[in-house]
Scaffold this active site. Sequence first.
Site, short mmCIF file in Angstrom:
data_model
loop_
_atom_site.label_atom_id
_atom_site.label_comp_id
_atom_site.label_asym_id
_atom_site.label_seq_id
_atom_site.Cartn_x
_atom_site.Cartn_y
_atom_site.Cartn_z
N CYS A 75 204.62 59.83 93.46
CA CYS A 75 203.45 60.60 93.88
C CYS A 75 202.49 59.79 94.75
O CYS A 75 202.01 60.28 95.77
CB CYS A 75 202.73 61.20 92.68
SG CYS A 75 202.04 59.99 91.52
N HIS A 127 199.05 60.54 87.91
CA HIS A 127 199.69 61.42 88.91
C HIS A 127 198.66 61.85 89.94
O HIS A 127 197.48 62.03 89.63
CB HIS A 127 200.28 62.66 88.23
CG HIS A 127 201.06 63.53 89.16
ND1 HIS A 127 202.25 63.15 89.73
CD2 HIS A 127 200.79 64.76 89.68
CE1 HIS A 127 202.70 64.11 90.52
NE2 HIS A 127 201.82 65.11 90.51
N ASN A 139 202.97 67.63 95.94
CA ASN A 139 203.12 66.42 95.14
C ASN A 139 204.60 66.18 94.90
O ASN A 139 205.44 66.94 95.38
CB ASN A 139 202.33 66.55 93.84
CG ASN A 139 202.84 67.64 92.90
OD1 ASN A 139 202.99 67.42 91.72
ND2 ASN A 139 203.12 68.83 93.41
#
Length: 167
Positions: A75, A127, A139
């Site tokens: 990510c 994240h 993402n």
Amino acid sequence: MKLHHKWSKRLAIMTIGATVAISGGVISSPNPTQAATATITASTKADSIISLGKKYLGTPYKFGAKVGQTRNFDCSTLMKYIFGKYGISLPRTAAQQSKVGSYVSKKNWKKGDLLFFSVPGRPGVGHVGIYLGNNKMLNTYGAGGVKITTINSYWNSHYMTARRVIK
């Protein structure tokens, strides 16, 4: 001569269109031209970053992916890569990225904002995704790699913060 006339007419229309777009931001600004230009630039930059990110849809996810290559991403390397192509340097990890730029409340998210989430089994921010508008983000994680995800109950329950790095 006729070709030249068509070109001039198109140029005039494009110029008028640009003037209208810029004058749209004039109303409440102490420095209308500068404020309108900044708004257009930030919005255009966000669209460009998002467009680049979408070119990598389906690219495999790999935790700890090497920075700078595009065979796979985690990510934070995805964000670092796509923002970096437009002159915005981000740190390596999602946790580090969550400390740059300026804080944005959930109700004030704009396209291009970085959204940060907790991940089970890891303390703190684990994240990151880029906000696309309409309750969606770009993402990467797990199967399917880079994807567009709805910010549903799972992501809402793991949401931590948002940052704006596009000026």
